[in-house]
Scaffold this motif. Structure first.
Motif, PDB file in Angstrom:
ATOM      1  N   LEU A 157       0.833  -1.199   0.000  1.00 53.79           N
ATOM      2  CA  LEU A 157       0.000   0.000   0.000  1.00 53.79           C
ATOM      3  C   LEU A 157       0.870   1.253   0.000  1.00 53.79           C
ATOM      4  O   LEU A 157       0.606   2.205  -0.747  1.00 53.79           O
ATOM      5  CB  LEU A 157      -0.927  -0.017   1.214  1.00 53.79           C
ATOM      6  CG  LEU A 157      -1.845   1.189   1.405  1.00 53.79           C
ATOM      7  CD1 LEU A 157      -2.732   1.406   0.185  1.00 53.79           C
ATOM      8  CD2 LEU A 157      -2.712   1.003   2.654  1.00 53.79           C
ATOM      9  N   ALA A 158       1.912   1.284   0.833  1.00 51.85           N
ATOM     10  CA  ALA A 158       2.815   2.437   0.866  1.00 51.85           C
ATOM     11  C   ALA A 158       3.536   2.599  -0.469  1.00 51.85           C
ATOM     12  O   ALA A 158       3.766   3.725  -0.933  1.00 51.85           O
ATOM     13  CB  ALA A 158       3.823   2.263   2.000  1.00 51.85           C
ATOM     14  N   ARG A 159       3.870   1.500  -1.104  1.00 53.81           N
ATOM     15  CA  ARG A 159       4.552   1.547  -2.401  1.00 53.81           C
ATOM     16  C   ARG A 159       3.641   2.104  -3.484  1.00 53.81           C
ATOM     17  O   ARG A 159       4.062   2.921  -4.321  1.00 53.81           O
ATOM     18  CB  ARG A 159       5.022   0.136  -2.764  1.00 53.81           C
ATOM     19  CG  ARG A 159       5.871   0.030  -4.003  1.00 53.81           C
ATOM     20  CD  ARG A 159       6.481  -1.363  -4.072  1.00 53.81           C
ATOM     21  NE  ARG A 159       7.246  -1.559  -5.283  1.00 53.81           N
ATOM     22  CZ  ARG A 159       6.763  -2.095  -6.399  1.00 53.81           C
ATOM     23  NH1 ARG A 159       5.498  -2.483  -6.439  1.00 53.81           N
ATOM     24  NH2 ARG A 159       7.525  -2.250  -7.460  1.00 53.81           N
ATOM     25  N   VAL A 160       2.390   1.671  -3.484  1.00 55.07           N
ATOM     26  CA  VAL A 160       1.427   2.177  -4.463  1.00 55.07           C
ATOM     27  C   VAL A 160       1.198   3.676  -4.274  1.00 55.07           C
ATOM     28  O   VAL A 160       0.989   4.418  -5.237  1.00 55.07           O
ATOM     29  CB  VAL A 160       0.095   1.397  -4.335  1.00 55.07           C
ATOM     30  CG1 VAL A 160      -1.031   2.112  -5.062  1.00 55.07           C
ATOM     31  CG2 VAL A 160       0.255  -0.021  -4.878  1.00 55.07           C
ATOM     32  N   MET A 161       1.274   4.126  -3.025  1.00 50.85           N
ATOM     33  CA  MET A 161       1.108   5.548  -2.731  1.00 50.85           C
ATOM     34  C   MET A 161       2.316   6.372  -3.158  1.00 50.85           C
ATOM     35  O   MET A 161       2.280   7.603  -3.104  1.00 50.85           O
ATOM     36  CB  MET A 161       0.855   5.747  -1.238  1.00 50.85           C
ATOM     37  CG  MET A 161      -0.455   5.169  -0.739  1.00 50.85           C
ATOM     38  SD  MET A 161      -0.533   5.103   1.066  1.00 50.85           S
ATOM     39  CE  MET A 161      -0.399   6.840   1.490  1.00 50.85           C
ATOM     40  N   GLY A 162       3.403   5.717  -3.558  1.00 45.81           N
ATOM     41  CA  GLY A 162       4.593   6.424  -3.996  1.00 45.81           C
ATOM     42  C   GLY A 162       5.483   6.878  -2.856  1.00 45.81           C
ATOM     43  O   GLY A 162       6.267   7.820  -3.030  1.00 45.81           O
ATOM     44  N   LEU A 163       5.402   6.231  -1.710  1.00 41.56           N
ATOM     45  CA  LEU A 163       6.194   6.639  -0.559  1.00 41.56           C
ATOM     46  C   LEU A 163       7.608   6.072  -0.648  1.00 41.56           C
ATOM     47  O   LEU A 163       7.869   5.107  -1.363  1.00 41.56           O
ATOM     48  CB  LEU A 163       5.521   6.162   0.733  1.00 41.56           C
ATOM     49  CG  LEU A 163       4.056   6.573   0.933  1.00 41.56           C
ATOM     50  CD1 LEU A 163       3.566   6.144   2.302  1.00 41.56           C
ATOM     51  CD2 LEU A 163       3.876   8.075   0.739  1.00 41.56           C
ATOM     52  N   GLY A 164       8.521   6.686   0.104  1.00 40.47           N
ATOM     53  CA  GLY A 164       9.920   6.291   0.082  1.00 40.47           C
ATOM     54  C   GLY A 164      10.174   4.996   0.826  1.00 40.47           C
ATOM     55  O   GLY A 164       9.302   4.445   1.509  1.00 40.47           O
ATOM     56  N   SER A 171       6.276   0.881   7.882  1.00 38.36           N
ATOM     57  CA  SER A 171       4.861   0.489   7.987  1.00 38.36           C
ATOM     58  C   SER A 171       4.692  -1.017   7.871  1.00 38.36           C
ATOM     59  O   SER A 171       3.857  -1.621   8.554  1.00 38.36           O
ATOM     60  CB  SER A 171       4.032   1.201   6.908  1.00 38.36           C
ATOM     61  OG  SER A 171       4.431   0.794   5.605  1.00 38.36           O
ATOM     62  N   GLY A 172       5.513  -1.668   7.008  1.00 38.04           N
ATOM     63  CA  GLY A 172       5.428  -3.113   6.871  1.00 38.04           C
ATOM     64  C   GLY A 172       5.924  -3.853   8.093  1.00 38.04           C
ATOM     65  O   GLY A 172       5.463  -4.956   8.391  1.00 38.04           O
ATOM     66  N   LEU A 173       6.856  -3.248   8.841  1.00 38.09           N
ATOM     67  CA  LEU A 173       7.397  -3.886  10.037  1.00 38.09           C
ATOM     68  C   LEU A 173       6.467  -3.718  11.231  1.00 38.09           C
ATOM     69  O   LEU A 173       6.211  -4.671  11.973  1.00 38.09           O
ATOM     70  CB  LEU A 173       8.776  -3.308  10.366  1.00 38.09           C
ATOM     71  CG  LEU A 173       9.891  -3.577   9.352  1.00 38.09           C
ATOM     72  CD1 LEU A 173      11.175  -2.888   9.791  1.00 38.09           C
ATOM     73  CD2 LEU A 173      10.125  -5.062   9.164  1.00 38.09           C
ATOM     74  N   ILE A 174       5.965  -2.505  11.429  1.00 42.25           N
ATOM     75  CA  ILE A 174       5.188  -2.252  12.644  1.00 42.25           C
ATOM     76  C   ILE A 174       3.818  -2.917  12.597  1.00 42.25           C
ATOM     77  O   ILE A 174       3.262  -3.296  13.636  1.00 42.25           O
ATOM     78  CB  ILE A 174       5.055  -0.740  12.916  1.00 42.25           C
ATOM     79  CG1 ILE A 174       4.607  -0.519  14.367  1.00 42.25           C
ATOM     80  CG2 ILE A 174       4.100  -0.080  11.924  1.00 42.25           C
ATOM     81  CD1 ILE A 174       4.681   0.914  14.818  1.00 42.25           C
ATOM     82  N   ALA A 401       2.503   6.192   7.553  1.00 45.95           N
ATOM     83  CA  ALA A 401       3.609   6.081   6.602  1.00 45.95           C
ATOM     84  C   ALA A 401       3.659   7.307   5.697  1.00 45.95           C
ATOM     85  O   ALA A 401       4.746   7.805   5.357  1.00 45.95           O
ATOM     86  CB  ALA A 401       3.450   4.809   5.771  1.00 45.95           C
ATOM     87  N   TRP A 402       2.511   7.808   5.309  1.00 44.30           N
ATOM     88  CA  TRP A 402       2.443   9.010   4.478  1.00 44.30           C
ATOM     89  C   TRP A 402       2.999  10.207   5.244  1.00 44.30           C
ATOM     90  O   TRP A 402       3.794  10.986   4.719  1.00 44.30           O
ATOM     91  CB  TRP A 402       1.002   9.252   4.057  1.00 44.30           C
ATOM     92  CG  TRP A 402       0.830  10.206   2.917  1.00 44.30           C
ATOM     93  CD1 TRP A 402       1.818  10.803   2.183  1.00 44.30           C
ATOM     94  CD2 TRP A 402      -0.405  10.657   2.363  1.00 44.30           C
ATOM     95  NE1 TRP A 402       1.280  11.592   1.209  1.00 44.30           N
ATOM     96  CE2 TRP A 402      -0.084  11.527   1.295  1.00 44.30           C
ATOM     97  CE3 TRP A 402      -1.738  10.414   2.657  1.00 44.30           C
ATOM     98  CZ2 TRP A 402      -1.064  12.162   0.536  1.00 44.30           C
ATOM     99  CZ3 TRP A 402      -2.719  11.032   1.895  1.00 44.30           C
ATOM    100  CH2 TRP A 402      -2.395  11.904   0.855  1.00 44.30           C
ATOM    101  N   GLY A 403       2.574  10.348   6.488  1.00 42.68           N
ATOM    102  CA  GLY A 403       3.085  11.440   7.311  1.00 42.68           C
ATOM    103  C   GLY A 403       4.584  11.346   7.486  1.00 42.68           C
ATOM    104  O   GLY A 403       5.301  12.360   7.419  1.00 42.68           O
ATOM    105  N   LEU A 404       5.110  10.135   7.701  1.00 43.67           N
ATOM    106  CA  LEU A 404       6.550   9.944   7.840  1.00 43.67           C
ATOM    107  C   LEU A 404       7.275  10.368   6.569  1.00 43.67           C
ATOM    108  O   LEU A 404       8.309  11.063   6.626  1.00 43.67           O
ATOM    109  CB  LEU A 404       6.826   8.473   8.150  1.00 43.67           C
ATOM    110  CG  LEU A 404       8.287   8.023   8.127  1.00 43.67           C
ATOM    111  CD1 LEU A 404       9.097   8.786   9.156  1.00 43.67           C
ATOM    112  CD2 LEU A 404       8.381   6.516   8.349  1.00 43.67           C
ATOM    113  N   ASP A 405       6.764   9.971   5.424  1.00 43.79           N
ATOM    114  CA  ASP A 405       7.396  10.314   4.151  1.00 43.79           C
ATOM    115  C   ASP A 405       7.398  11.823   3.927  1.00 43.79           C
ATOM    116  O   ASP A 405       8.399  12.383   3.457  1.00 43.79           O
ATOM    117  CB  ASP A 405       6.660   9.602   3.015  1.00 43.79           C
ATOM    118  CG  ASP A 405       7.442   9.598   1.722  1.00 43.79           C
ATOM    119  OD1 ASP A 405       8.536   8.981   1.698  1.00 43.79           O
ATOM    120  OD2 ASP A 405       6.984  10.215   0.744  1.00 43.79           O
TER     121      ASP A 405
END
Length: 649
Positions: A157-164, A171-174, A401-405
């Protein structure tokens, strides 16, 4: 003066030819270098992707490492674990007799194998690992795989959103150690973890369709939704239909792409229904005969006012661990930063996550369910809606994850470290300010998620088990209630027909068969005369009148020899009088019978019953359901549709 005029004419032609040839060489080299650079870039991107996946898989395996103990007497922790795998033992019949596994004749008089929502015997992953490792060890494997799937779903999901990379990995770990997974294991509800993991896979292709118009995402979304529908329990399936669809409408309402996005989502839904057809058709066929314990007061549901606190409360402080959705303070703060920093051009995605959290809470809240119960009384069968509210976690962590990026991409001052050799190391201060809280957030969630991820040894008295065995494996036996662990132990020891097993659902107007043998606690022994012996903490009672197969002549019962393996039952009877053969197996659409090789007709009875003449007869019962055949045809149609969508890309 024009110097070219001093050269011979043919010399000018050669020079022009040389320059043109040299230019073509330069262009060719440039193109080759660009292609090599692009190839290196692609390979580097692919390598990073593989490494990120390896990190998440390794982390999930480490978190669930206790499940790598493949001793079948070692069970995952939780009182409900045995209930989750009762119907998985029936899958062991597949290599023995194939389609006979479509009937589960091992519990309470038998049932169609695919209609039991308590387990997940229709899930491809469960089928595969059960055939490879057995029901108990297979459950450990698919529980471990579920942790992996949950982590990869959040990363995707984070990858599809274009995040770093940092946001994706974190996000995948937590999510692997978040409370919505670990908290469910307090009661050993492993199929809820399976459902949540595969439901989380739906989000990435759903966003990909809306953001990137990637038609392959239609297939991914349809497959993820189908795998969710067949993953048991029923609670997450309710969310997938009643919860996710209204949330996706936000993407449909976007201007410019409404018809296309709506068409794509409908196509993904149709694909999911077709792929899950082998499961849905038998369930819908059986549904009018299905009854389930209800709780119209929804005493186990949580008020919506307290649900957001679940993100921050450790499981040890919750009155009901099934409500846990713990992620900790850092993800919540990062989610708020995403709300503040997200660009206006992607506000639709922001609203998707926010409404996803809110609607998931509403759908599982006591207030909303009580309101619906006034119009739809069947809603009261959702006795533990807290399973649903855990689906708010993937939405929240996507925001986090978006906020972190976004925080990492802010203009941060640089920190320079000058070494004695004169070399300088320059670091962006964001790494110092962000990396430490990220590590601490995972360390804080780890003990919460791990709290119930352990195993314990389950043993039962072997003399008792041996005493419960009968001359024919088709006789029904009963164990003390509510000793849930006893049932899988008996299955592991070759006893294949157990009655009186506690289940959350029942069969309307059907009773369960009385046992031929049973183990009871001495204080519950109603008649010492039928007691062949006391073994340890149990009395073993014999009930010879409760035969699995017998002919009722009107003057008494004549026991018959029988063997039963799922949907294959063979009976041999010798009687001097005509009568009615009664086989204590539930009768249902799909059962057929042959007497001495000739087709016969079953009576309209709860049990498999038919009239037989005097003499010696061989009676064969076979379960050949039309609903499974129809469902399989729909599933094959779904596979064809998926291939067509991919080729049309």
């Amino acid at each position: 003066m024009n110097t070219s005029s001093l050269l011979p004419r043919h010399t000018n032609v050669n020079i022009r030819f040389f320059i043109q040839h040299l230019w073509r060489i330069i262009l060719s080299v440039k193109t080759n270098l660009q292609e090599r650079a692009a190839l290196i870039s692609v390979r580097s991107w692919q390598l990073r992707t593989v490494l990120e996946i390896i990190v998440i898989v390794a982390w999930a395996v480490w978190v669930g490492r206790d499940y790598l103990n493949f001793n079948p007497q070692v069970f995952p922790f939780g009182g409900d674990f045995p209930l989750q795998i009762y119907n998985h033992f029936n899958l062991n019949l597949i290599p023995q007799c194939g389609i006979c596994a479509l009937w589960n004749g091992s519990l309470n008089g038998g049932q169609p194998a695919l209609i039991d929502l308590q387990g997940a015997a229709a899930h491809p992953l469960v089928i595969l690992v059960t055939l490879l490792f057995g029901a108990v060890n297979g459950a450990k494997v698919y529980l471990l795989v579920s942790l992996v799937i949950a982590g990869l779903a959040q990363w995707w999901l984070a990858r599809v959103m274009g995040l770093g990379m940092v946001a994706r990995l974190w996000s995948g770990l937590i999510v692997v150690v978040s409370g919505h997974l670990g908290g469910r294991l307090d009661n050993g509800v492993i199929n809820s973890v399976l459902s949540i993991a595969f439901a989380s896979l739906i989000l990435a292709p759903a966003v990909d369709l809306a953001d990137n118009r990637n038609r392959k995402a239609i297939v991914w979304m349809g497959v993820a939704l189908a795998l969710t529908l067949v993953s048991g329990q029923g609670y997450i399936e309710v969310w997938a239909v009643a919860g996710l669809l209204p949330i996706l409408s936000l993407f449909v309402l976007r201007t410019g792409h409404r018809p296309k996005i709506l068409r794509d989502y409908i196509l993904a839904g149709v694909l999911a229904v077709l792929l899950a057809g082998y499961f849905l058709v038998p369930v819908l066929h059986f549904f009018p005969s299905f009854t389930k314990v209800a709780n119209p007061t929804f005493s186990d549901a949580q008020s919506i006012n307290f649900m957001p606190i679940n993100f921050l409360m450790d499981q040890a402080n919750l009155p009901n661990v099934l409500r846990s959705s713990y992620v900790g303070w850092v993800p919540v703060i990062l989610a708020f930063l995403a709300v503040y920093l997200a660009p206006r051009s992607r506000s639709y995605l922001l609203w998707f996550f926010l409404i996803g959290i809110a609607w998931t809470f509403i759908l599982s809240s006591s207030e909303f369910l009580k309101f619906l119960n006034t119009f739809i009384p069947q809603i009261a069968t959702l006795r533990f809606p807290n399973f649903i509210n855990g689906m708010a976690v993937p939405f929240l962590l996507a925001l986090s994850a978006w906020g972190l990026d976004l925080v990492i991409k802010l203009s941060w001052p640089r920190l320079s470290v000058i070494f004695g050799s004169g070399k300088t190391l320059t670091l962006t201060s964001s790494w110092v300010l962000v990396l430490i809280p990220l590590v601490l957030s995972i360390l804080a969630a780890y003990p919460v998620g791990r709290r119930f991820m352990f195993t314990h040894v389950v043993e039962r008295s072997q003399p008792v088990i041996q005493e419960l065995k009968t001359n024919t494996a088709s006789q029904w036996i009963r164990t003390p209630m509510p000793d849930f662990d006893f049932v899988p132990v008996l299955f592991l020891n070759g006893i294949s027909k157990i009655t009186g097993v506690g289940r959350p659902w029942g069969w309307i107007d059907h009773t369960i068969p009385e046992p031929f043998k049973e183990a009871v606690y001495p204080m519950k022994n109603p008649d010492g005369s039928t007691n062949p012996g006391t073994l340890g903490d149990y009395d073993i009672l014999l009930h010879p009148e409760n035969q699995y197969a017998a002919v009722d002549t009107g003057q008494g019962l004549i026991p018959c020899q029988s063997s039963a393996r799922g949907g294959i039952i063979d009976v041999s009877c010798s009687t001097t009088l005509p009568g009615r053969l009664v086989v204590r197996e539930h009768s249902w659409s799909g059962w057929y019978v042959w007497v001495d090789g000739k087709p016969a007709f079953l009576d309209n009875n709860q049990w498999l019953t038919l009239s037989v003449e005097s003499g010696t007869h061989t009676i064969q019962f076979r379960y050949l359901p039309w609903d499974v055949l129809l469902g399989v045809l729909l599933t094959l149609a779904g596979v064809v549709l998926a291939v067509w969508i991919i080729k049309k890309q």
